[in-house]
Write a protein that holds these residues in place. Structure first.
Motif, PDB file in Angstrom:
ATOM      1  N   ASP A  55     121.404  24.886   1.196  1.00  0.00           N
ATOM      2  CA  ASP A  55     121.340  24.014   2.370  1.00  0.00           C
ATOM      3  C   ASP A  55     122.259  22.819   2.196  1.00  0.00           C
ATOM      4  OD1 ASP A  55     119.836  22.803   0.411  1.00  0.00           O
ATOM      5  OD2 ASP A  55     118.242  22.154   1.765  1.00  0.00           O
ATOM      6  N   HIS A  85     125.808  23.906   5.804  1.00  0.00           N
ATOM      7  CA  HIS A  85     124.616  24.218   6.594  1.00  0.00           C
ATOM      8  C   HIS A  85     124.481  23.256   7.770  1.00  0.00           C
ATOM      9  CE1 HIS A  85     120.579  25.590   7.518  1.00  0.00           C
ATOM     10  NE2 HIS A  85     120.218  24.323   7.586  1.00  0.00           N
ATOM     11  N   ALA A  86     124.755  21.976   7.506  1.00  0.00           N
ATOM     12  CA  ALA A  86     124.639  20.972   8.561  1.00  0.00           C
ATOM     13  C   ALA A  86     125.639  19.852   8.307  1.00  0.00           C
ATOM     14  CB  ALA A  86     123.227  20.411   8.600  1.00  0.00           C
ATOM     15  N   HIS A  97     123.924  20.018   3.233  1.00  0.00           N
ATOM     16  CA  HIS A  97     123.919  19.041   4.326  1.00  0.00           C
ATOM     17  C   HIS A  97     124.888  17.923   3.976  1.00  0.00           C
ATOM     18  CE1 HIS A  97     120.202  20.268   6.615  1.00  0.00           C
ATOM     19  NE2 HIS A  97     120.186  21.078   5.566  1.00  0.00           N
ATOM     20  N   ARG A 101     121.013  13.708   1.729  1.00  0.00           N
ATOM     21  CA  ARG A 101     119.745  13.989   1.060  1.00  0.00           C
ATOM     22  C   ARG A 101     120.036  14.715  -0.246  1.00  0.00           C
ATOM     23  NH1 ARG A 101     117.059  18.718   4.796  1.00  0.00           N
ATOM     24  NH2 ARG A 101     118.030  20.439   3.725  1.00  0.00           N
ATOM     25  N   GLU A 129     126.222  15.984   9.782  1.00  0.00           N
ATOM     26  CA  GLU A 129     125.944  14.812  10.613  1.00  0.00           C
ATOM     27  C   GLU A 129     127.250  14.042  10.672  1.00  0.00           C
ATOM     28  OE1 GLU A 129     123.838  10.591   9.625  1.00  0.00           O
ATOM     29  OE2 GLU A 129     122.833  12.397   8.927  1.00  0.00           O
TER      30      GLU A 129
END
Length: 85
Positions: A33, A70-71, A35, A25, A73
């Motif tokens: 953040d 932060h994240a 990601h 994103r 996947e």
């Protein structure tokens, strides 16, 4: 941390790994953040559960998972699984 650095850390820590890391994103400049999305292919995943495979990736990223990332996947595959998909 950028995508190249995440790839480098994974590939250095997991034997014969090939990592492709993207930003799924648009980063928000006002927030930290970070990601990431990673596809990691390695024969080191052979015979390991999905949880064990993901743990290898988390271990490769170390403290960055609690500070700079932060994240994450992720999708992990053995070379045979990757070819067959």
């Amino acid at each position: 941390m950028d995508t190249d650095e995440v790839e480098r850390r994974i590939e250095e820590a997991i034997p014969d790994a090939e990592a492709t890391v993207t930003l799924p994103r648009v980063p928000d400049e006002d927030h930290e953040d970070a990601h990431f999305a990673a596809v990691v292919v390695s024969p080191a995943f052979e015979g390991k559960t999905l949880v064990q495979q993901h743990q290898l990736v988390y271990d490769a990223l170390g403290d960055a998972m609690t500070t700079e990332i932060h994240a994450l996947e992720m999708k992990t595959f053995t070379p045979e699984e990757y070819e067959g998909r």
